[in-house]
Design an enzyme around this catalytic site. Structure first.
Site, PDB file in Angstrom:
ATOM      1  N   PRO A   1       0.888  -1.143  -0.158  1.00  0.00           N
ATOM      2  CA  PRO A   1      -0.076   0.022   0.038  1.00  0.00           C
ATOM      3  C   PRO A   1       0.726   1.274  -0.079  1.00  0.00           C
ATOM      4  O   PRO A   1       2.019   1.299   0.920  1.00  0.00           O
ATOM      5  CB  PRO A   1      -0.736  -0.095   1.310  1.00  0.00           C
ATOM      6  CG  PRO A   1      -0.038  -1.079   2.172  1.00  0.00           C
ATOM      7  CD  PRO A   1       0.534  -1.900   1.119  1.00  0.00           C
ATOM      8  N   ASN A   2       0.312   2.185  -0.717  1.00  0.00           N
ATOM      9  CA  ASN A   2       0.798   3.701  -0.741  1.00  0.00           C
ATOM     10  C   ASN A   2       2.116   3.492  -1.645  1.00  0.00           C
ATOM     11  O   ASN A   2       2.682   4.799  -1.927  1.00  0.00           O
ATOM     12  CB  ASN A   2       1.119   4.252   0.732  1.00  0.00           C
ATOM     13  CG  ASN A   2      -0.327   4.485   1.381  1.00  0.00           C
ATOM     14  OD1 ASN A   2      -1.122   4.998   0.927  1.00  0.00           O
ATOM     15  ND2 ASN A   2      -0.297   3.732   2.525  1.00  0.00           N
TER      16      ASN A   2
ATOM     17  N   ARG B   1       5.023  10.847  -2.568  1.00  0.00           N
ATOM     18  CA  ARG B   1       4.724  10.362  -0.981  1.00  0.00           C
ATOM     19  C   ARG B   1       6.353  10.601  -0.258  1.00  0.00           C
ATOM     20  O   ARG B   1       7.228   9.901  -0.683  1.00  0.00           O
ATOM     21  CB  ARG B   1       4.662   9.032  -1.227  1.00  0.00           C
ATOM     22  CG  ARG B   1       4.471   8.406   0.485  1.00  0.00           C
ATOM     23  CD  ARG B   1       4.174   6.918   0.207  1.00  0.00           C
ATOM     24  NE  ARG B   1       4.023   6.473   1.773  1.00  0.00           N
ATOM     25  CZ  ARG B   1       4.265   5.347   2.058  1.00  0.00           C
ATOM     26  NH1 ARG B   1       4.761   4.468   1.345  1.00  0.00           N
ATOM     27  NH2 ARG B   1       4.303   4.871   3.387  1.00  0.00           N
TER      28      ARG B   1
ATOM     29  N   TYR C   1      11.537   8.386   0.698  1.00  0.00           N
ATOM     30  CA  TYR C   1      11.234   7.358  -0.315  1.00  0.00           C
ATOM     31  C   TYR C   1      11.785   7.717  -1.564  1.00  0.00           C
ATOM     32  O   TYR C   1      11.786   6.894  -2.538  1.00  0.00           O
ATOM     33  CB  TYR C   1       9.752   6.779  -0.157  1.00  0.00           C
ATOM     34  CG  TYR C   1       9.030   6.629   0.974  1.00  0.00           C
ATOM     35  CD1 TYR C   1       9.564   5.265   1.583  1.00  0.00           C
ATOM     36  CD2 TYR C   1       7.947   7.121   1.563  1.00  0.00           C
ATOM     37  CE1 TYR C   1       9.037   4.790   2.620  1.00  0.00           C
ATOM     38  CE2 TYR C   1       7.555   6.691   2.783  1.00  0.00           C
ATOM     39  CZ  TYR C   1       8.082   5.438   3.350  1.00  0.00           C
ATOM     40  OH  TYR C   1       7.627   4.898   4.547  1.00  0.00           O
TER      41      TYR C   1
ATOM     42  N   ASN D   1       7.794  -5.799  -1.053  1.00  0.00           N
ATOM     43  CA  ASN D   1       7.872  -4.681  -0.181  1.00  0.00           C
ATOM     44  C   ASN D   1       6.376  -4.537   0.425  1.00  0.00           C
ATOM     45  O   ASN D   1       5.426  -3.903  -0.183  1.00  0.00           O
ATOM     46  CB  ASN D   1       8.128  -3.450  -0.853  1.00  0.00           C
ATOM     47  CG  ASN D   1       8.483  -2.153   0.339  1.00  0.00           C
ATOM     48  OD1 ASN D   1       7.645  -2.389   1.352  1.00  0.00           O
ATOM     49  ND2 ASN D   1       8.778  -1.129  -0.267  1.00  0.00           N
TER      50      ASN D   1
ATOM     51  N   ALA E   1       3.193  -0.903   4.461  1.00  0.00           N
ATOM     52  CA  ALA E   1       2.535  -0.960   6.101  1.00  0.00           C
ATOM     53  C   ALA E   1       2.269  -2.222   6.577  1.00  0.00           C
ATOM     54  O   ALA E   1       2.123  -2.495   7.763  1.00  0.00           O
ATOM     55  CB  ALA E   1       1.595   0.092   6.064  1.00  0.00           C
TER      56      ALA E   1
ATOM     57  N   HIS F   1       4.054  -4.738   8.944  1.00  0.00           N
ATOM     58  CA  HIS F   1       4.037  -4.480  10.319  1.00  0.00           C
ATOM     59  C   HIS F   1       2.851  -5.333  11.100  1.00  0.00           C
ATOM     60  O   HIS F   1       2.866  -5.283  12.239  1.00  0.00           O
ATOM     61  CB  HIS F   1       4.362  -3.032  10.890  1.00  0.00           C
ATOM     62  CG  HIS F   1       5.343  -2.569   9.939  1.00  0.00           C
ATOM     63  ND1 HIS F   1       6.629  -2.947  10.166  1.00  0.00           N
ATOM     64  CD2 HIS F   1       5.135  -1.537   9.319  1.00  0.00           C
ATOM     65  CE1 HIS F   1       7.425  -1.999   9.321  1.00  0.00           C
ATOM     66  NE2 HIS F   1       6.534  -1.122   8.675  1.00  0.00           N
TER      67      HIS F   1
ATOM     68  N   ASP G   1       1.256 -15.701   6.058  1.00  0.00           N
ATOM     69  CA  ASP G   1       0.610 -17.119   5.905  1.00  0.00           C
ATOM     70  C   ASP G   1       0.719 -17.547   4.184  1.00  0.00           C
ATOM     71  O   ASP G   1       1.035 -18.397   3.717  1.00  0.00           O
ATOM     72  CB  ASP G   1      -0.862 -17.206   6.545  1.00  0.00           C
ATOM     73  CG  ASP G   1      -0.727 -17.363   7.809  1.00  0.00           C
ATOM     74  OD1 ASP G   1       0.435 -17.457   8.567  1.00  0.00           O
ATOM     75  OD2 ASP G   1      -1.947 -17.364   8.410  1.00  0.00           O
TER      76      ASP G   1
ATOM     77  N   GLU H   1      12.389  -9.859   1.058  1.00  0.00           N
ATOM     78  CA  GLU H   1      11.621  -8.493   1.453  1.00  0.00           C
ATOM     79  C   GLU H   1      12.774  -7.172   1.313  1.00  0.00           C
ATOM     80  O   GLU H   1      13.720  -7.305   1.673  1.00  0.00           O
ATOM     81  CB  GLU H   1      11.355  -8.834   3.096  1.00  0.00           C
ATOM     82  CG  GLU H   1      10.794  -7.641   3.795  1.00  0.00           C
ATOM     83  CD  GLU H   1      10.610  -8.081   5.390  1.00  0.00           C
ATOM     84  OE1 GLU H   1      11.021  -8.927   5.879  1.00  0.00           O
ATOM     85  OE2 GLU H   1      10.184  -6.877   5.975  1.00  0.00           O
TER      86      GLU H   1
ATOM     87  N   HIS I   1      12.972  -2.852   1.812  1.00  0.00           N
ATOM     88  CA  HIS I   1      12.016  -1.526   2.091  1.00  0.00           C
ATOM     89  C   HIS I   1      13.270  -0.576   1.686  1.00  0.00           C
ATOM     90  O   HIS I   1      14.309  -0.759   1.764  1.00  0.00           O
ATOM     91  CB  HIS I   1      12.223  -1.516   3.593  1.00  0.00           C
ATOM     92  CG  HIS I   1      11.144  -2.762   4.126  1.00  0.00           C
ATOM     93  ND1 HIS I   1       9.817  -2.645   4.091  1.00  0.00           N
ATOM     94  CD2 HIS I   1      11.415  -3.793   4.779  1.00  0.00           C
ATOM     95  CE1 HIS I   1       9.512  -3.679   4.671  1.00  0.00           C
ATOM     96  NE2 HIS I   1      10.202  -4.577   5.133  1.00  0.00           N
TER      97      HIS I   1
ATOM     98  N   SER J   1      13.163   2.384   2.942  1.00  0.00           N
ATOM     99  CA  SER J   1      13.717   3.072   4.276  1.00  0.00           C
ATOM    100  C   SER J   1      14.565   2.078   5.161  1.00  0.00           C
ATOM    101  O   SER J   1      14.166   0.825   5.061  1.00  0.00           O
ATOM    102  CB  SER J   1      13.118   3.919   4.912  1.00  0.00           C
ATOM    103  OG  SER J   1      11.722   3.038   5.242  1.00  0.00           O
TER     104      SER J   1
ATOM    105  N   ARG K   1      13.385   4.000  12.301  1.00  0.00           N
ATOM    106  CA  ARG K   1      12.426   4.784  12.296  1.00  0.00           C
ATOM    107  C   ARG K   1      11.646   4.267  13.494  1.00  0.00           C
ATOM    108  O   ARG K   1      12.021   3.837  14.551  1.00  0.00           O
ATOM    109  CB  ARG K   1      11.543   4.503  10.891  1.00  0.00           C
ATOM    110  CG  ARG K   1      12.385   4.757   9.807  1.00  0.00           C
ATOM    111  CD  ARG K   1      11.460   4.513   8.447  1.00  0.00           C
ATOM    112  NE  ARG K   1      10.601   5.661   8.197  1.00  0.00           N
ATOM    113  CZ  ARG K   1       9.472   5.570   7.599  1.00  0.00           C
ATOM    114  NH1 ARG K   1       9.578   4.500   6.469  1.00  0.00           N
ATOM    115  NH2 ARG K   1       8.439   6.306   7.406  1.00  0.00           N
TER     116      ARG K   1
ATOM    117  N   ARG L   1       7.654   0.101  13.396  1.00  0.00           N
ATOM    118  CA  ARG L   1       8.178  -0.491  12.089  1.00  0.00           C
ATOM    119  C   ARG L   1       9.252  -1.331  11.969  1.00  0.00           C
ATOM    120  O   ARG L   1       9.646  -1.916  11.289  1.00  0.00           O
ATOM    121  CB  ARG L   1       8.701   0.852  11.138  1.00  0.00           C
ATOM    122  CG  ARG L   1       7.447   1.867  10.775  1.00  0.00           C
ATOM    123  CD  ARG L   1       8.150   2.644   9.857  1.00  0.00           C
ATOM    124  NE  ARG L   1       7.368   3.987   9.621  1.00  0.00           N
ATOM    125  CZ  ARG L   1       6.150   4.253   9.074  1.00  0.00           C
ATOM    126  NH1 ARG L   1       5.896   3.196   8.220  1.00  0.00           N
ATOM    127  NH2 ARG L   1       5.456   5.407   9.103  1.00  0.00           N
TER     128      ARG L   1
HETATM  129  C1  DQA Z   1       8.407   0.822   3.555  1.00  0.00           C
HETATM  130  C2  DQA Z   1       8.398   0.829   5.295  1.00  0.00           C
HETATM  131  C3  DQA Z   1       7.346   0.643   5.948  1.00  0.00           C
HETATM  132  O1  DQA Z   1       7.287   0.976   7.344  1.00  0.00           O
HETATM  133  C4  DQA Z   1       6.243   1.777   5.237  1.00  0.00           C
HETATM  134  O2  DQA Z   1       4.830   1.667   5.904  1.00  0.00           O
HETATM  135  C5  DQA Z   1       6.009   2.024   4.027  1.00  0.00           C
HETATM  136  C6  DQA Z   1       7.339   1.580   3.201  1.00  0.00           C
HETATM  137  C7  DQA Z   1       9.707   0.946   2.963  1.00  0.00           C
HETATM  138  O3  DQA Z   1       9.693   0.725   1.944  1.00  0.00           O
HETATM  139  O4  DQA Z   1      10.396   1.751   3.478  1.00  0.00           O
HETATM  140  O5  DQA Z   1       5.063   1.951   3.475  1.00  0.00           O
HETATM  141  O6  DQA Z   1       8.098  -0.307   3.322  1.00  0.00           O
END
Ligand code: DQA
Length: 146
Positions: free
Chosen positions: A10-11, A18, A23, A75, A78, A81, A88, A99, A101, A103, A108, A112
């Protein structure tokens, strides 16, 4: 041809707009195009997928299982977490899971620092920005070829 699925949570569709100080300025389309190009150079098909919905991501992982993808880069944003459901779904797979990220989640807010995916992932990359996606793909290609 070996195939890899890159899942963005998401996002991440808002990358570029953003919180660019966290990011970066690249858009998701730009990241996806460069990952596909990186894969192509090595004879690997890279499919990319983004969703803001947990269940849709679960269904995409199930589809990846059914269609025998050779590896996943995720990735979960959110959902990293919070999501037992994504964890699953990933447990269905017996291919490498990376995995990633943008950031460094450990620098942080404390909420997170916990990843529902980290202990079942083959590897985790956190804090390299967009470069992390390319490192993830390189590492995944090496694992797939082994
Ligand atoms: C993220 C880190 C997450 O905590 C955050 O909710 C994101 C992006 C990252 O790529 O750094 O949406 O996964």
């Amino acid at each position: 041809m070996k195939k890899v699925l890159v899942i963005h949570g998401p996002n991440l569709n808002m990358l570029g707009k953003r919180e660019p100080e966290i990011y970066g300025n690249m858009t998701l389309d730009e990241i996806n195009i460069s990952l596909k190009a990186q894969g192509e150079k090595s004879g690997l098909r890279v499919e990319t997928f983004q969703s803001n919905h947990e269940g849709t991501i679960v269904e995409k992982i199930q589809e990846a299982f059914e269609t025998l993808v050779n590896g996943i880069i995720i990735n979960p944003a959110a959902f990293t977490h919070t999501s037992v459901a994504i964890r699953d779904a990933l447990l269905l797979l017996n291919v490498p899971i990376i995995e990633i990220h943008l950031s460094n989640i450990y620098q942080r807010e404390t909420f997170r620092h916990k990843s529902m995916v980290a202990d079942i992932a083959t590897a985790q990359i956190s804090g390299f920005g967009v470069t992390g996606y390319h490192l993830a793909l390189q590492g995944l290609m090496d694992l797939i070829r082994q």
